[in-house]
Design a protein around this motif. Sequence first.
Motif, mmCIF file in Angstrom:
data_model
loop_
_atom_site.group_PDB
_atom_site.id
_atom_site.type_symbol
_atom_site.label_atom_id
_atom_site.label_comp_id
_atom_site.label_asym_id
_atom_site.label_seq_id
_atom_site.Cartn_x
_atom_site.Cartn_y
_atom_site.Cartn_z
ATOM 1 N N LEU A 138 3.892 -5.614 28.318
ATOM 2 C CA LEU A 138 3.446 -4.857 27.151
ATOM 3 C C LEU A 138 4.359 -3.658 26.898
ATOM 4 O O LEU A 138 4.797 -3.420 25.765
ATOM 5 C CB LEU A 138 2.003 -4.376 27.352
ATOM 6 C CG LEU A 138 0.906 -5.442 27.282
ATOM 7 C CD1 LEU A 138 -0.422 -4.860 27.751
ATOM 8 C CD2 LEU A 138 0.772 -5.989 25.863
ATOM 9 N N LEU A 139 4.650 -2.920 27.954
ATOM 10 C CA LEU A 139 5.508 -1.745 27.801
ATOM 11 C C LEU A 139 6.926 -2.155 27.429
ATOM 12 O O LEU A 139 7.623 -1.422 26.705
ATOM 13 C CB LEU A 139 5.502 -0.924 29.091
ATOM 14 C CG LEU A 139 4.141 -0.331 29.483
ATOM 15 C CD1 LEU A 139 4.236 0.424 30.794
ATOM 16 C CD2 LEU A 139 3.605 0.580 28.380
ATOM 17 N N GLY A 140 7.359 -3.315 27.908
ATOM 18 C CA GLY A 140 8.680 -3.811 27.530
ATOM 19 C C GLY A 140 8.783 -4.062 26.032
ATOM 20 O O GLY A 140 9.785 -3.724 25.399
ATOM 21 N N VAL A 141 7.726 -4.665 25.454
ATOM 22 C CA VAL A 141 7.716 -4.931 24.020
ATOM 23 C C VAL A 141 7.707 -3.617 23.239
ATOM 24 O O VAL A 141 8.469 -3.438 22.275
ATOM 25 C CB VAL A 141 6.499 -5.795 23.630
ATOM 26 C CG1 VAL A 141 6.410 -5.941 22.108
ATOM 27 C CG2 VAL A 141 6.588 -7.173 24.279
ATOM 28 N N VAL A 142 6.858 -2.681 23.645
ATOM 29 C CA VAL A 142 6.759 -1.401 22.943
ATOM 30 C C VAL A 142 8.082 -0.643 23.032
ATOM 31 O O VAL A 142 8.567 -0.070 22.045
ATOM 32 C CB VAL A 142 5.597 -0.564 23.512
ATOM 33 C CG1 VAL A 142 5.563 0.820 22.870
ATOM 34 C CG2 VAL A 142 4.263 -1.270 23.294
ATOM 35 N N ASP A 143 8.690 -0.640 24.215
ATOM 36 C CA ASP A 143 9.949 0.068 24.392
ATOM 37 C C ASP A 143 11.054 -0.555 23.537
ATOM 38 O O ASP A 143 11.862 0.146 22.918
ATOM 39 C CB ASP A 143 10.350 0.037 25.866
ATOM 40 C CG ASP A 143 11.579 0.893 26.144
ATOM 41 O OD1 ASP A 143 11.563 2.091 25.785
ATOM 42 O OD2 ASP A 143 12.563 0.376 26.696
ATOM 43 N N TRP A 144 11.080 -1.898 23.477
ATOM 44 C CA TRP A 144 12.111 -2.573 22.684
ATOM 45 C C TRP A 144 11.967 -2.237 21.205
ATOM 46 O O TRP A 144 12.961 -1.983 20.518
ATOM 47 C CB TRP A 144 12.007 -4.085 22.897
ATOM 48 C CG TRP A 144 13.160 -4.843 22.313
ATOM 49 C CD1 TRP A 144 14.352 -5.130 22.903
ATOM 50 C CD2 TRP A 144 13.224 -5.392 20.986
ATOM 51 N NE1 TRP A 144 15.160 -5.826 22.039
ATOM 52 C CE2 TRP A 144 14.495 -6.009 20.856
ATOM 53 C CE3 TRP A 144 12.345 -5.433 19.918
ATOM 54 C CZ2 TRP A 144 14.895 -6.646 19.689
ATOM 55 C CZ3 TRP A 144 12.751 -6.069 18.746
ATOM 56 C CH2 TRP A 144 14.002 -6.660 18.648
ATOM 57 N N LEU A 145 10.724 -2.204 20.712
ATOM 58 C CA LEU A 145 10.516 -1.893 19.301
ATOM 59 C C LEU A 145 10.797 -0.419 19.003
ATOM 60 O O LEU A 145 11.203 -0.076 17.886
ATOM 61 C CB LEU A 145 9.100 -2.265 18.878
ATOM 62 C CG LEU A 145 8.915 -3.725 18.443
ATOM 63 C CD1 LEU A 145 7.455 -4.076 18.284
ATOM 64 C CD2 LEU A 145 9.667 -3.994 17.143
ATOM 65 N N ARG A 146 10.574 0.431 19.979
ATOM 66 C CA ARG A 146 10.923 1.838 19.773
ATOM 67 C C ARG A 146 12.444 1.986 19.618
ATOM 68 O O ARG A 146 12.921 2.788 18.822
ATOM 69 C CB ARG A 146 10.423 2.686 20.946
ATOM 70 C CG ARG A 146 10.693 4.186 20.769
ATOM 71 C CD ARG A 146 10.027 5.011 21.834
ATOM 72 N NE ARG A 146 10.495 4.653 23.176
ATOM 73 C CZ ARG A 146 10.096 5.272 24.284
ATOM 74 N NH1 ARG A 146 9.194 6.253 24.203
ATOM 75 N NH2 ARG A 146 10.554 4.900 25.461
ATOM 76 N N GLU A 147 13.190 1.178 20.370
ATOM 77 C CA GLU A 147 14.655 1.220 20.291
ATOM 78 C C GLU A 147 15.196 0.400 19.119
ATOM 79 O O GLU A 147 16.312 0.639 18.651
ATOM 80 C CB GLU A 147 15.254 0.697 21.601
ATOM 81 C CG GLU A 147 14.917 1.537 22.816
ATOM 82 C CD GLU A 147 15.419 2.960 22.685
ATOM 83 O OE1 GLU A 147 16.563 3.135 22.182
ATOM 84 O OE2 GLU A 147 14.689 3.900 23.057
ATOM 85 N N HIS A 148 14.417 -0.597 18.657
ATOM 86 C CA HIS A 148 14.863 -1.461 17.561
ATOM 87 C C HIS A 148 13.763 -1.554 16.498
ATOM 88 O O HIS A 148 13.165 -2.616 16.279
ATOM 89 C CB HIS A 148 15.195 -2.873 18.076
ATOM 90 C CG HIS A 148 16.160 -2.901 19.205
ATOM 91 N ND1 HIS A 148 15.776 -2.733 20.525
ATOM 92 C CD2 HIS A 148 17.513 -3.066 19.207
ATOM 93 C CE1 HIS A 148 16.846 -2.821 21.295
ATOM 94 N NE2 HIS A 148 17.904 -3.008 20.531
ATOM 95 N N PRO A 149 13.437 -0.460 15.834
ATOM 96 C CA PRO A 149 12.342 -0.497 14.857
ATOM 97 C C PRO A 149 12.665 -1.425 13.691
ATOM 98 O O PRO A 149 13.810 -1.536 13.255
ATOM 99 C CB PRO A 149 12.239 0.958 14.391
ATOM 100 C CG PRO A 149 13.580 1.548 14.672
ATOM 101 C CD PRO A 149 14.096 0.851 15.886
#
Length: 278
Positions: free
Chosen positions: A35-46
Amino acid sequence: DRLRAQILGNFPELGDWIEQRSLQVLELEAQWPRLLGVVDWLREHPRPGVYIRQLELPGVDTKFVEGQKKVLMELLDRVLAPGQVNQDARGIAGFESRYGFRSKPAQIRFRLLDSALYLQSLDDLQIPAADFARLALPVERVFITENDINGLAFPGFSRAMVIFGLGYGLDSLKGVRWLQELPIHYWGDIDTHGFAMLDQVRSYFPQTQSLLMDRATLLAHEILWGCEARPTRTVLPHLNIEESALYEDLRLDRIAPSLRLEQERIGYDYVQATLRAL
């Protein structure tokens, strides 16, 4: 405490959410790395503009994201900047649009009801909505029906086509400009949701006329009446006087409780006679 530290280490803005969802935090213990991986990726690639299937994250696949959309929406809404979230896209069905993923293109299925209009001998076609919007066919009348079988069995009609199987997905027709110039007939169930769909399509195309959704048709098929499982009670501003009166009778159970006449129950001869009168 361990999970709280794990989550807040990268996302301190989730502190209030953890306090409100402490039991859910524990239930998702094994899922937090992904879950945190997905959130972190979207924070870096909005708003990445890719399909969810294209995410390259350890242990994360389409099925994982599909199964965790609800909690991911709660997390992402707190982590992403307001400008990175499409506030008009709501609910699980709006996940892709809300966070900038590409979604599966809406498909329009239709039949050409006149053999003179067939495309390389094909009369039954299904194409992306964007391609449908670019069609240039010599069609002079359009029928829309919700039921697949009714669309397949729809009688032949000169210079006409029938669109079918969209249900509440009628919004995929909203941007089709060439439909604005044509007579449109919508045929749905005689129940509250049928009138809600009629109201929806008429909000896009005001010239739309209802077909086989009148009181006379309802009363002529009393032996085939059924029961609507979850009637809607919403206000429908795009119905005409006769349609509104029948909708109110259905909505308020004035004729029978949760009354429904499914469109496929209407006799084929009755349908043909109605079409001949157009």
